[in-house]
Design a protein around this motif. Sequence first.
Motif, PDB file in Angstrom:
ATOM      1  N   GLY A  70      77.448 -97.822  16.380  1.00  0.00           N
ATOM      2  CA  GLY A  70      78.007 -96.805  15.499  1.00  0.00           C
ATOM      3  C   GLY A  70      77.030 -96.281  14.470  1.00  0.00           C
ATOM      4  N   ASN A  71      75.828 -96.867  14.420  1.00  0.00           N
ATOM      5  CA  ASN A  71      74.803 -96.443  13.463  1.00  0.00           C
ATOM      6  C   ASN A  71      73.571 -95.870  14.166  1.00  0.00           C
ATOM      7  OD1 ASN A  71      76.098 -97.698  10.987  1.00  0.00           O
ATOM      8  ND2 ASN A  71      75.874 -99.495  12.300  1.00  0.00           N
ATOM      9  N   TRP A  72      73.675 -95.635  15.467  1.00  0.00           N
ATOM     10  CA  TRP A  72      72.559 -95.151  16.281  1.00  0.00           C
ATOM     11  C   TRP A  72      71.343 -96.045  16.124  1.00  0.00           C
ATOM     12  CZ3 TRP A  72      74.308 -92.181  19.861  1.00  0.00           C
ATOM     13  CH2 TRP A  72      75.398 -91.347  19.604  1.00  0.00           C
ATOM     14  N   SER A 153      91.871 -97.506  14.556  1.00  0.00           N
ATOM     15  CA  SER A 153      90.435 -97.646  14.739  1.00  0.00           C
ATOM     16  C   SER A 153      89.706 -97.787  13.399  1.00  0.00           C
ATOM     17  CB  SER A 153      89.900 -96.431  15.500  1.00  0.00           C
ATOM     18  OG  SER A 153      90.227 -95.237  14.816  1.00  0.00           O
ATOM     19  N   TRP A 154      88.408 -98.099  13.492  1.00  0.00           N
ATOM     20  CA  TRP A 154      87.555 -98.326  12.321  1.00  0.00           C
ATOM     21  C   TRP A 154      87.518 -97.080  11.463  1.00  0.00           C
ATOM     22  CZ3 TRP A 154      83.355 -96.289   9.938  1.00  0.00           C
ATOM     23  CH2 TRP A 154      82.640 -97.114   9.069  1.00  0.00           C
ATOM     24  N   GLU A 159      86.695-104.006   8.100  1.00  0.00           N
ATOM     25  CA  GLU A 159      85.493-104.736   8.515  1.00  0.00           C
ATOM     26  C   GLU A 159      85.052-105.579   7.335  1.00  0.00           C
ATOM     27  OE1 GLU A 159      82.213-102.418  10.188  1.00  0.00           O
ATOM     28  OE2 GLU A 159      80.793-103.591   8.997  1.00  0.00           O
ATOM     29  N   TRP A 194      87.711 -92.419   9.607  1.00  0.00           N
ATOM     30  CA  TRP A 194      86.303 -92.808   9.734  1.00  0.00           C
ATOM     31  C   TRP A 194      85.433 -92.171   8.653  1.00  0.00           C
ATOM     32  CZ3 TRP A 194      82.386 -89.320  10.284  1.00  0.00           C
ATOM     33  CH2 TRP A 194      82.745 -88.009  10.664  1.00  0.00           C
ATOM     34  N   SER A 287      71.562 -94.874   9.468  1.00  0.00           N
ATOM     35  CA  SER A 287      72.449 -94.989   8.307  1.00  0.00           C
ATOM     36  C   SER A 287      71.993 -96.009   7.278  1.00  0.00           C
ATOM     37  CB  SER A 287      73.868 -95.364   8.770  1.00  0.00           C
ATOM     38  OG  SER A 287      73.887 -96.661   9.336  1.00  0.00           O
TER      39      SER A 287
END
Length: 342
Positions: A70-72, A153-154, A159, A194, A287
């Motif tokens: 999710g942070n590439w 979802s996130w 988290e 998100w 990120s």
Amino acid sequence: MLKFLPSSTLLLLGYLHYSHAQCTTPSITVASGTHAPTGTICPGDLIFEDNFDELDLKKWNHEQTLGGGGNWEFEWYTNSRYNSYVDGGILYIKPTLLADENGEEFLSSGTLDINGGSPADEYGKVEVRAKLPSGDWLWPAIWFLPRYNQYSSWPISGEIDLMESRGNRNYVNGSGVNIGTQLVSSTLHWGPAWNINKYMLTHAERLNPEGYDANWHNYQMTWTDNEINFSIDDEPLATFAPPSGGFWEWGDLDTSGYDNPWKRNTKMAPFDQEFYIILNLACGGTSYFPDDATNPGGKPWQNPSGTASTDFWKGRDQWLPTWQLETDNAAFKIDYVRIWAL
């Protein structure tokens, strides 16, 4: 061709079975799954322990992905003993360069977590003894995700980041603060969508001029039905206790344009469900490493770039020597993981 770095993530597969003494008041801790403790859980019970005398794949699962978390991120998570192994009672999660059949090199690492979320626990005390890696753009983490994503979802289901850090030894922000190996953070991520993540309200940092890569430290969390406390080496770092209106009230989210997804649940929602632990060593991404901080040799990529991973790989003459792969300096080392009932 994009280049990826092999890595490893370990996901906790199972609790050991312990016998439990009879207790007048059972623990508030909930633990479920095929490897969860049997019988009544009493306050203070040690419900999971791994001292890493071996890499027990009945307890741990390797996530295998190029998804970037999710942070590439730039690593390739693998199930490989080059990237995750046990030696002398220590778990090593280490980045390596691997060559494919055409001689192309890839960056791999590791991530381990629990198998299918079983077992997972709600409320408890966690301690992980670890020594952090050094090496530019490495990103070690000890964190938790919900087993069922009960609230969607996130980050709607939350988290928990027990520990995150950066492997750069001399990465300094505009205020002159070393945000590399000298800094660790603990964070709760939560929000109704998100793009509405209120994590900065529940984020804490601690500086250590010696560097968290220099010695072993105990990263600790106590998670109750009223608050979540983080500590390092038994010294409190932060306590996050939502008001009576829960995290929705804390985040002042009435004007967010969303309905409250937690309104039918406890004030701890979304942190009132079962979570599982993840151990991983990531690298780079778009990120976590700010562009406006300074680093010896510069930063090979810019976060908004559409070619960030390619630029990173092309800049390997900057970062690869800092990993000192002939040593274990770039490895994320874990001595033990322990979880107790409250």
